[in-house]
Design a protein around this motif. Structure first.
Motif, PDB file in Angstrom:
ATOM      1  N   CYS A  28      12.937 -36.523 -37.107  1.00 28.52           N
ATOM      2  CA  CYS A  28      12.735 -36.071 -35.719  1.00 28.52           C
ATOM      3  C   CYS A  28      13.767 -35.053 -35.265  1.00 28.52           C
ATOM      4  N   TYR A  29      14.958 -35.025 -35.888  1.00 32.36           N
ATOM      5  CA  TYR A  29      15.968 -34.050 -35.468  1.00 32.36           C
ATOM      6  C   TYR A  29      15.846 -32.744 -36.251  1.00 32.36           C
ATOM      7  N   CYS A  30      14.943 -32.706 -37.236  1.00 31.42           N
ATOM      8  CA  CYS A  30      14.874 -31.540 -38.137  1.00 31.42           C
ATOM      9  C   CYS A  30      13.547 -30.804 -38.082  1.00 31.42           C
ATOM     10  N   PHE A  67      22.799 -27.424 -53.581  1.00 34.79           N
ATOM     11  CA  PHE A  67      21.360 -27.192 -53.460  1.00 34.79           C
ATOM     12  C   PHE A  67      20.793 -28.134 -52.413  1.00 34.79           C
ATOM     13  N   THR A  68      19.932 -27.559 -51.557  1.00 31.42           N
ATOM     14  CA  THR A  68      19.387 -28.329 -50.463  1.00 31.42           C
ATOM     15  C   THR A  68      17.980 -27.823 -50.169  1.00 31.42           C
ATOM     16  N   GLY A  69      17.449 -28.124 -49.004  1.00 33.83           N
ATOM     17  CA  GLY A  69      16.108 -27.672 -48.693  1.00 33.83           C
ATOM     18  C   GLY A  69      15.878 -27.752 -47.192  1.00 33.83           C
ATOM     19  N   GLY A  70      14.669 -28.014 -46.867  1.00 27.65           N
ATOM     20  CA  GLY A  70      13.586 -28.841 -47.348  1.00 27.65           C
ATOM     21  C   GLY A  70      14.105 -29.944 -48.272  1.00 27.65           C
ATOM     22  N   GLU A  71      13.188 -30.504 -49.004  1.00 30.21           N
ATOM     23  CA  GLU A  71      13.610 -31.538 -49.935  1.00 30.21           C
ATOM     24  C   GLU A  71      13.693 -30.933 -51.346  1.00 30.21           C
ATOM     25  N   PRO A  72      14.917 -30.726 -51.858  1.00 33.40           N
ATOM     26  CA  PRO A  72      15.066 -30.010 -53.129  1.00 33.40           C
ATOM     27  C   PRO A  72      14.393 -30.709 -54.311  1.00 33.40           C
ATOM     28  N   LEU A  96      24.164 -31.580 -54.625  1.00 34.79           N
ATOM     29  CA  LEU A  96      22.780 -31.626 -54.150  1.00 34.79           C
ATOM     30  C   LEU A  96      22.732 -32.475 -52.882  1.00 34.79           C
ATOM     31  N   THR A  97      21.942 -32.051 -51.905  1.00 34.61           N
ATOM     32  CA  THR A  97      21.679 -32.906 -50.738  1.00 34.61           C
ATOM     33  C   THR A  97      20.202 -33.263 -50.775  1.00 34.61           C
ATOM     34  N   THR A  98      19.903 -34.546 -50.690  1.00 34.71           N
ATOM     35  CA  THR A  98      18.514 -34.995 -50.819  1.00 34.71           C
ATOM     36  C   THR A  98      18.212 -36.105 -49.827  1.00 34.71           C
ATOM     37  N   ASN A  99      16.924 -36.246 -49.502  1.00 33.49           N
ATOM     38  CA  ASN A  99      16.548 -37.381 -48.648  1.00 33.49           C
ATOM     39  C   ASN A  99      16.392 -38.652 -49.479  1.00 33.49           C
ATOM     40  N   GLY A 100      16.507 -38.546 -50.783  1.00 36.72           N
ATOM     41  CA  GLY A 100      16.537 -39.736 -51.643  1.00 36.72           C
ATOM     42  C   GLY A 100      15.179 -40.290 -52.011  1.00 36.72           C
ATOM     43  N   VAL A 120      23.167 -38.186 -50.072  1.00 34.35           N
ATOM     44  CA  VAL A 120      21.849 -38.741 -49.777  1.00 34.35           C
ATOM     45  C   VAL A 120      21.776 -39.029 -48.275  1.00 34.35           C
ATOM     46  N   SER A 121      20.735 -38.536 -47.640  1.00 28.82           N
ATOM     47  CA  SER A 121      20.590 -38.777 -46.206  1.00 28.82           C
ATOM     48  C   SER A 121      20.068 -40.189 -45.985  1.00 28.82           C
ATOM     49  N   LEU A 122      20.792 -40.944 -45.189  1.00 28.00           N
ATOM     50  CA  LEU A 122      20.385 -42.329 -44.912  1.00 28.00           C
ATOM     51  C   LEU A 122      20.847 -42.646 -43.495  1.00 28.00           C
ATOM     52  N   SER A 160      24.562 -39.753 -42.435  1.00 27.86           N
ATOM     53  CA  SER A 160      23.817 -40.486 -41.421  1.00 27.86           C
ATOM     54  C   SER A 160      23.895 -39.744 -40.087  1.00 27.86           C
ATOM     55  N   VAL A 161      22.762 -39.210 -39.653  1.00 20.45           N
ATOM     56  CA  VAL A 161      22.752 -38.452 -38.392  1.00 20.45           C
ATOM     57  C   VAL A 161      22.692 -39.430 -37.217  1.00 20.45           C
ATOM     58  N   LEU A 162      23.548 -39.186 -36.238  1.00 23.17           N
ATOM     59  CA  LEU A 162      23.576 -40.044 -35.044  1.00 23.17           C
ATOM     60  C   LEU A 162      22.497 -39.554 -34.101  1.00 23.17           C
ATOM     61  N   ILE A 188      27.086 -37.916 -38.838  1.00 21.99           N
ATOM     62  CA  ILE A 188      26.934 -36.506 -38.451  1.00 21.99           C
ATOM     63  C   ILE A 188      26.325 -36.422 -37.057  1.00 21.99           C
ATOM     64  N   GLU A 189      26.950 -35.652 -36.188  1.00 20.99           N
ATOM     65  CA  GLU A 189      26.371 -35.486 -34.847  1.00 20.99           C
ATOM     66  C   GLU A 189      25.072 -34.688 -34.927  1.00 20.99           C
ATOM     67  N   PHE A 190      24.111 -35.105 -34.142  1.00 20.46           N
ATOM     68  CA  PHE A 190      22.855 -34.360 -33.982  1.00 20.46           C
ATOM     69  C   PHE A 190      23.221 -32.974 -33.449  1.00 20.46           C
ATOM     70  N   MET A 191      22.765 -31.940 -34.177  1.00 18.82           N
ATOM     71  CA  MET A 191      23.147 -30.567 -33.798  1.00 18.82           C
ATOM     72  C   MET A 191      21.982 -29.835 -33.145  1.00 18.82           C
ATOM     73  N   PRO A 192      22.280 -29.017 -32.152  1.00 20.62           N
ATOM     74  CA  PRO A 192      21.220 -28.266 -31.482  1.00 20.62           C
ATOM     75  C   PRO A 192      20.816 -27.041 -32.290  1.00 20.62           C
TER      76      PRO A 192
HETATM   77  N1  SAM Z   1      15.930 -32.925 -47.187  1.00 16.33           N
HETATM   78  C1  SAM Z   1      17.274 -33.103 -47.575  1.00 16.33           C
HETATM   79  C2  SAM Z   1      17.955 -34.177 -46.756  1.00 16.33           C
HETATM   80  O1  SAM Z   1      17.410 -34.578 -45.729  1.00 16.33           O
HETATM   81  O2  SAM Z   1      19.028 -34.628 -47.167  1.00 16.33           O
HETATM   82  C3  SAM Z   1      18.107 -31.843 -47.555  1.00 16.33           C
HETATM   83  C4  SAM Z   1      17.872 -30.885 -46.408  1.00 16.33           C
HETATM   84  S1  SAM Z   1      18.362 -31.511 -44.818  1.00 16.33           S
HETATM   85  C5  SAM Z   1      17.961 -30.128 -43.783  1.00 16.33           C
HETATM   86  C6  SAM Z   1      20.121 -31.491 -44.987  1.00 16.33           C
HETATM   87  C7  SAM Z   1      20.868 -32.320 -43.994  1.00 16.33           C
HETATM   88  O3  SAM Z   1      20.721 -31.771 -42.706  1.00 16.33           O
HETATM   89  C8  SAM Z   1      20.442 -33.774 -43.912  1.00 16.33           C
HETATM   90  O4  SAM Z   1      21.558 -34.625 -44.122  1.00 16.33           O
HETATM   91  C9  SAM Z   1      19.931 -33.899 -42.500  1.00 16.33           C
HETATM   92  O5  SAM Z   1      20.159 -35.178 -42.003  1.00 16.33           O
HETATM   93  C10 SAM Z   1      20.718 -32.823 -41.777  1.00 16.33           C
HETATM   94  N2  SAM Z   1      20.119 -32.343 -40.535  1.00 16.33           N
HETATM   95  C11 SAM Z   1      18.922 -31.767 -40.353  1.00 16.33           C
HETATM   96  N3  SAM Z   1      18.736 -31.426 -39.059  1.00 16.33           N
HETATM   97  C12 SAM Z   1      19.862 -31.800 -38.397  1.00 16.33           C
HETATM   98  C13 SAM Z   1      20.293 -31.719 -37.031  1.00 16.33           C
HETATM   99  N4  SAM Z   1      19.552 -31.176 -36.082  1.00 16.33           N
HETATM  100  N5  SAM Z   1      21.522 -32.203 -36.742  1.00 16.33           N
HETATM  101  C14 SAM Z   1      22.317 -32.758 -37.688  1.00 16.33           C
HETATM  102  N6  SAM Z   1      21.963 -32.837 -38.990  1.00 16.33           N
HETATM  103  C15 SAM Z   1      20.741 -32.372 -39.344  1.00 16.33           C
END
Ligand code: SAM
Ligand code: SF4
Length: 324
Positions: A28-30, A67-72, A96-100, A120-122, A160-162, A188-192
Motif C-alpha cells: 500500500c505504500y508503494c 539489485f532491486t525492483g519491482g520484485e527482482p 539484493l532487496t526482495t519481497n521474499g 528481505v522486506s517483512l 520493515s516499513v512503519l 523504515i519510515e514511510f516516505m512520501p
Molecule cells: N520488491 C522488493 C521489496 O519489496 O523488497 C524490492 C523493491 S521495493 C521498492 C524496495 C524497498 O522499498 C522495500 O523494502 C520497500 O518496503 C521499500 N519502500 C517502497 N515504497 C516505500 C515508501 N513509500 N516508503 C518507505 N519504503 C518504501
C-alpha cells in the motif's frame, strides 16, 4: 582512478539497479491497488546492458551494487545473472532487496551465486496484516524462504516499513523473530515518494519505535563498521542480548548529506536521488555504442544530485520503477 563526487563533495560509490518494474505484490505504500502499467520488455535493460553499464560505473569508483525492483526475483534468470555478475566484478559488494515471495524456490541458486547480502522486506509477522499491506502476499511463504537461506548468506537484513496503525505487539514479535534467527531488523519510515500514495496519518516516526523498545531493554546507538558503503541507517545494540537493529528516518531526520547512492531504473534512466524530478537516459546512447555520451550523462547526473530533501519531486514515477 576516476571517482564520482557530487557538487557538495559526496563520494558516490553505491549504485542501486532496478531489474524490473514488475511486482507480484501491491504494497500500500508503494503501488496503487490496481497496480501500474508494466513497461514493454524492449524498454527494459537486458542483463548484457546492465553488465555493460556496471563496467562503466566500476571504472568510476563504484564499490557496491544492489539489485532491486519491482520484485527482482520475478525476472527470469536472475540467480544465474547474479552468479555471472559476481564473477565479472569480484571486487564489488553485491546485494539484493526482495519481497521474499520467491526466496524459497530460488534459495539454492541464490546461495550458489555467492551474493554478499540480501535484504528481505517483512513489515509484519501477522498473516492478516501482511496480506492487507501487500494486498495478496503470504507471510508464511516469505518465512519459509528466509529459513532456506538462513546461515547460508552472510548478511541478511529485514526491512520493515512503519505504516499505519503500528501495533506494539507486532513490533515486539518482529524483534523477537529477528533476534532468534539472528537477522538485523531495520525499521523504515514511510516516505512520501508518491503523492497519490502518501497520507500523513499513515506515517510514524522511528523515534516512536525507539521509545517503545527502550521500555524493554537497553538500546544504545552504535556505528556499524561492518557495513560496506554504509548509508543512512542508524544502528542500535541491545546491551544484554547483543541484538542489533537499524532505523532509517528519511522523513524525521535529514541524512541527505550522508547519501552516497544513485539509482538506475529498469529502463536505464539514472536518478541521482529517489525523489529526483529528472533523470538521465543511459540506455539510448548505450544501445548506439555511444560511450562518451553515457559517461557524460553519468557525470551530469552526479552533478545534478539534489543537496537535500525534495519529496514528491517525481510524483509521476513509482518507487518500484526507479528501484526503491
Ligand atoms: N520488491 C522488493 C521489496 O519489496 O523488497 C524490492 C523493491 S521495493 C521498492 C524496495 C524497498 O522499498 C522495500 O523494502 C520497500 O518496503 C521499500 N519502500 C517502497 N515504497 C516505500 C515508501 N513509500 N516508503 C518507505 N519504503 C518504501
Ligand atoms: Fe512490490 Fe516491493 Fe513495491 Fe511491495 S515494496 S509493491 S514488493 S516493489
Amino acid at each position: 582512478m576516476n571517482e564520482l563526487i557530487d557538487s557538495i563533495g559526496r563520494r558516490i560509490q553505491y549504485l542501486r539497479v532496478s531489474v524490473t518494474d514488475r511486482c507480484n505484490y501491491r504494497c500500500c505504500y508503494c503501488m496503487p491497488e490496481d497496480g501500474i502499467t508494466w513497461l514493454p520488455h524492449e524498454k527494459i535493460m537486458s542483463y548484457e546492458e546492465i553488465l555493460e553499464l556496471c563496467r562503466i560505473f566500476t571504472q568510476l569508483g563504484m564499490k557496491k551494487v544492489r539489485f532491486t525492483g519491482g520484485e527482482p526475483l520475478l525476472r527470469k534468470g536472475m540467480a544465474p545473472f547474479l552468479s555471472r555478475f559476481i564473477s565479472t566484478f569480484p571486487l564489488l559488494r553485491v546485494s539484493l532487496t526482495t519481497n521474499g515471495s520467491l526466496l524459497f524456490p530460488l534459495a539454492e541458486p541464490l546461495i550458489a551465486s555467492g551474493i554478499h547480502s540480501i535484504n528481505v522486506s517483512l513489515d509484519t509477522l501477522s498473516n492478516e496484516r501482511f496480506r492487507s499491506m501487500t494486498r495478496n502476499g503470504d507471510v508464511a511463504q516469505v518465512l519459509k524462504g528466509l529459513d532456506a537461506i538462513n546461515g547460508k548468506i552472510k548478511s541478511i537484513k529485514l526491512n520493515s516499513v512503519l505504516y499505519k496503525n503500528i501495533d506494539e505487539h507486532d513490533v515486539f514479535s518482529l524483534l523477537e523473530y529477528a533476534r532468534e534467527k539472528q537477522y538485523v531488523l531495520r525499521f523504515i519510515e514511510f516516505m512520501p515518494a508518491n503523492r497519490q500514495l502518501w497520507n500523513e496519518e499513515s506515517y510514524t516516526s522511528v523515534d516512536y519505535i525507539i521509545s517503545i523498545i527502550q521500555q524493554h531493554g537497553r538500546w544504545v546507538q552504535y556505528k556499524d563498521n561492518n557495513e560496506v558503503c554504509s548509508g543512512p541507517a542508524a544502528y542500535y545494540l541491545e546491551e544484554n542480548t547483543g541484538q542489533k537493529i537499524g532505523v532509517i528516518s528519511a522523513v524525521s531526520h535529514n541524512f541527505c548529506h550522508l547519501c552516497n547512492r544513485i539509482r538506475l531504473s529498469s529502463t536505464g534512466q539514472l536518478y541521482p536521488c529517489l525523489f529526483s524530478s529528472i533523470s538521465w537516459d543511459l540506455l539510448t546512447p548505450l544501445r548506439k555504442n555511444d560511450y562518451s555520451t553515457v559517461l557524460d550523462r553519468i557525470i551530469q547526473a552526479v552533478k545534478g544530485k539534489p543537496r537535500g530533501k525534495v519529496f514528491f519531486g517525481d510524483a509521476g514515477v513509482a518507487v518500484s520503477r526507479i528501484g526503491g
